[in-house]
Design a protein around this motif. Structure first.
Motif, short mmCIF file in Angstrom:
data_model
loop_
_atom_site.label_atom_id
_atom_site.label_comp_id
_atom_site.label_asym_id
_atom_site.label_seq_id
_atom_site.Cartn_x
_atom_site.Cartn_y
_atom_site.Cartn_z
N THR A 37 1.01 -1.34 -0.07
CA THR A 37 0.03 0.24 0.06
C THR A 37 0.98 1.15 0.11
O THR A 37 0.41 2.26 -0.43
CB THR A 37 -0.97 -0.07 1.32
N GLN A 38 2.21 1.14 0.50
CA GLN A 38 2.83 2.15 0.45
C GLN A 38 3.49 2.52 -0.78
O GLN A 38 3.91 3.78 -1.15
CB GLN A 38 4.19 2.02 1.40
N ASP A 39 3.18 1.74 -1.77
CA ASP A 39 3.54 1.92 -3.14
C ASP A 39 2.55 2.49 -3.91
O ASP A 39 1.78 1.68 -4.55
CB ASP A 39 4.10 0.67 -4.09
N VAL A 40 2.46 3.58 -3.84
CA VAL A 40 1.35 4.37 -4.45
C VAL A 40 0.82 4.09 -5.92
O VAL A 40 -0.15 3.63 -6.41
CB VAL A 40 1.07 6.00 -4.18
N LYS A 66 1.41 4.75 7.99
CA LYS A 66 1.82 4.95 6.91
C LYS A 66 1.08 4.48 5.91
O LYS A 66 1.01 5.62 4.52
CB LYS A 66 3.53 4.50 6.80
N GLU A 67 0.49 3.50 5.76
CA GLU A 67 -0.36 2.98 4.76
C GLU A 67 -1.54 3.80 4.67
O GLU A 67 -2.03 3.85 3.46
CB GLU A 67 -0.55 1.49 4.87
N SER A 70 -0.91 6.78 2.61
CA SER A 70 -0.90 6.04 1.29
C SER A 70 -2.28 5.99 0.65
O SER A 70 -2.45 6.28 -0.50
CB SER A 70 0.12 4.76 1.16
N LYS A 73 -3.47 9.29 -0.56
CA LYS A 73 -2.91 9.52 -1.94
C LYS A 73 -3.47 8.73 -2.95
O LYS A 73 -3.99 9.23 -4.15
CB LYS A 73 -1.45 9.28 -1.86
#
Length: 615
Positions: A37-40, A66-67, A70, A73
């Motif tokens: 999920t952090q890799d948008v 952090k997620e 994300s 975003k």
């Protein structure tokens, strides 16, 4: 719920973005990303593929704050591209994350097994009544805060119970049982009801289709008792991939859809998530062909227990019925008698084409033109009862449907114990009429074995996997199956149909014919490449018939969902794997490149390994 006449359960409506759920809305289809999920960018791309495939909702794993950032975003980018499909945050272990996620996405999934209760450790705990009530008070206070946030933001909640992640508290009090799963869910629902919060969806899942179906049925009964009508999300966890994933999912979900349950479904495959959508849609479309069918008049057999079904009492006829595993009959009307050595049917249906030289150890089922071969047996229709009675042989087959089960036929069956019934139907709601046949036989005290005949016209293997599993699932799980006979008019090979038949029986947990792999679909928590890992583990162990091997990307459901597996392969950290024997962790943090080799060694050390003679 009517076993014989299809209609959907009446549920309340839940607001989820621009796609309301339940009530008169269509059965919604959903999936879950397996990207971080952090890799948008990757997550946005995958959500788009899932939505473009036809999904109504998309879920993303949300481990921490952090997620959540994300997610904000991802949601903004998707909306800027014209994608308004509701997003769902999947939260485990951290109620604070759920609080924040509820201000961003349209729905938040929480797991009662780890929302306030700590992660399960398989420890047996002891509580006094007062201590147990204190624990419930803790849950009530924490969940009420979350509910208030969801009220303010018009956010829906999914209360998602998984068999693999029941808390130690529930396990200690109720055991590893469907009743425990139901109570885990009801604890949270009662709080929602007390707080006048109705924007709730329920899921209650297991990788074991028997447990999954029984638990949902018990849950619906409890909901009715407590005057609740929340919509249901259906799914089989850790169904796997390929043939097994499709058949296992269709059998479990299809059985409940046939009962009228289910407002949204997810078919969990260990594959690219967008591939789940077409499978789910085919399953829903197949079930909905039963809508508005002509009335089937039937009554439930007195001895039948819908919530805890047992196998119908039958007598043995050679290798059919009684306590024997269900048999497989396979069509060979084209004169081809070759079979796959891994899936040899028990009987081959050949019509009048008795082979001179046989390449199969299966018996021959010779319809209408029986020639008295010592390894062949006659099959009759109800128009040939006189011939059936006059033919002297220790095994006979009779094709029959509900309208043909007359008083004369019932009387004949009571005098002809050597007759095995092959039940079929041409009704729009074929399942309903077949169920009615089974219940009438039971009520009449007929103990002749009953095999189900399903016919299709399919050129696509996936279609017949989904349809046959959905059609046969309720009959198998309700205990009315002594065998199956799949017949198809199309380009599919005998080997494909035979494999499907055996896989349906295995998915229904009534006959094991191959290694069973219990693998998760993957998500942002997955700690290794799931598809390539499954391929490696399968290549090394697929010849170990009778073993159950779990392949789990992380520990959220890992040890729990594979509790009845013989061995488990679980992601422990990035690039690290832990190996399990049943629920016990045997080796921790093995480098991934050595994990399959160590798994094989573990199986050997326990005496469960045999060499693959095909290599």
């Amino acid at each position: 719920m009517n076993l014989f006449n299809y209609s959907r359960r009446k549920s309340s409506e839940v607001e989820i973005g621009d796609k309301p759920l339940g009530k008169e809305n269509p059965i919604r289809i959903q999936s879950m990303t397996n990207t971080s999920t952090q890799d948008v960018d990757q997550s946005v791309s995958q959500v788009k593929r899932i939505v473009d495939a036809g999904a109504d909702y998309v879920r993303l794993t949300t481990q921490g704050l952090k997620e959540v950032e994300s997610l904000k975003k991802i949601s903004a980018e998707l909306k800027a591209m014209g994608y308004s499909t509701p997003l769902v945050a999947d939260v485990h272990f951290n109620p604070k994350v759920a609080d924040v996620a509820a201000t961003i996405v349209e729905k938040v999934r929480i797991n009662p097994g780890n929302y306030v209760d700590p992660a399960r450790t398989f420890k047996s705990l002891s509580y006094t009544d007062q201590e147990y009530e204190t624990e419930l008070d803790r849950i009530r206070k924490r969940l009420t805060d979350f509910i208030n946030i969801c009220k303010e933001n018009r956010t829906a909640i999914r209360i998602g119970v998984n068999h693999g992640s029941l808390s130690d508290r529930i396990m200690s009090h109720y055991g590893d049982t469907p009743a425990g799963m139901v109570e885990s869910c009801m604890e949270f629902l009662r709080i929602c009801k007390a707080e006048n919060f109705d924007n709730v969806v329920i899921s209650i899942k297991a990788s074991n289709t028997v447990v999954m179906v029984q638990t949902v049925r018990l849950l619906v009964r409890e909901l009715e008792r407590e005057n609740m009508s929340f919509p249901l999300h259906l799914g089989v966890t850790e169904a796997g991939e390929g043939e097994d994933g499709r058949i296992k999912s269709a059998l479990g979900i299809g059985t409940l859809l046939a009962d009228g349950y289910g407002d949204t479904i997810r078919v969990s495959l260990s594959e690219a998530p967008e591939r789940e959508i077409a499978v789910a849609q085919k399953l829903v479309d197949h079930i909905l062909t039963r809508q508005n069918h002509s009335l089937i008049k039937a009554e439930v057999a007195t001895e039948f227990n819908y919530f805890e079904p047992s196998r119908r009492k039958t007598h043995e006829v050679k290798n059919i019925g009684g306590h024997l595993v269900p048999v497989v009959i396979s069509d060979r009307l084209d004169g081809s008698f070759v079979t796959d050595k891994n899936f040899i049917p028990d009987y081959l249906f050949v019509g009048d084409k008795l082979p001179k030289v046989r390449e199969s150890s299966a018996y021959i089922l010779d319809a209408l033109h029986w020639q008295g071969d010592k390894n062949s047996y006659p099959a009759f229709t109800t128009s040939q009862i006189k011939l059936l009675i006059e033919t002297e042989v220790d095994l006979k087959f009779l094709f029959i449907s509900l309208p043909e089960l007359t008083e004369d036929i019932i009387s004949m069956l009571k005098k002809q114990p050597e007759v095995v019934l092959i039940g079929n139907s041409s009704h729009q709601n074929r399942l309903g009429e077949q169920r009615a046949l089974a219940h009438k036989l039971t009520e009449q005290g007929i103990t002749n074995p009953l095999i189900w005949h399903e016919t299709y016209k399919e050129d696509d293997l996936e279609n017949i996997q989904i349809k046959s599993a959905a059609d046969l699932g309720p009959l198998i799980l309700d205990g009315f199956c002594d065998g199956i006979f799949l017949q198809n008019q199309g380009v599919l090979t005998h080997a494909q149909i035979d494999s499907t038949a055996f896989s349906v029986l295995q998915a229904g947990r009534v006959r094991t014919s191959k290694t069973e792999f219990i693998s998760c679909p993957g998500c942002g928590r997955t700690l290794f490449n799931l598809e390539s890992t499954i391929a490696k583990v399968k290549a090394a162990t697929k010849h170990l018939k009778g073993l159950k091997i779990g392949i789990m990307g992380c520990i959220v459901n890992g040890p729990g969902e594979m509790a009845d597996s013989d061995y488990g392969y679980v992601g422990a950290a990035r690039g690290k794997v832990s190996l399990y024997k049943k629920k016990e962790c045997i080796e921790k943090n093995i480098p991934e490149e050595h994990a399959v080799e160590r798994l094989i060694q573990l199986i050997k050390d326990n005496g469960d390994y045999v060499e693959d003679t095909e290599e």
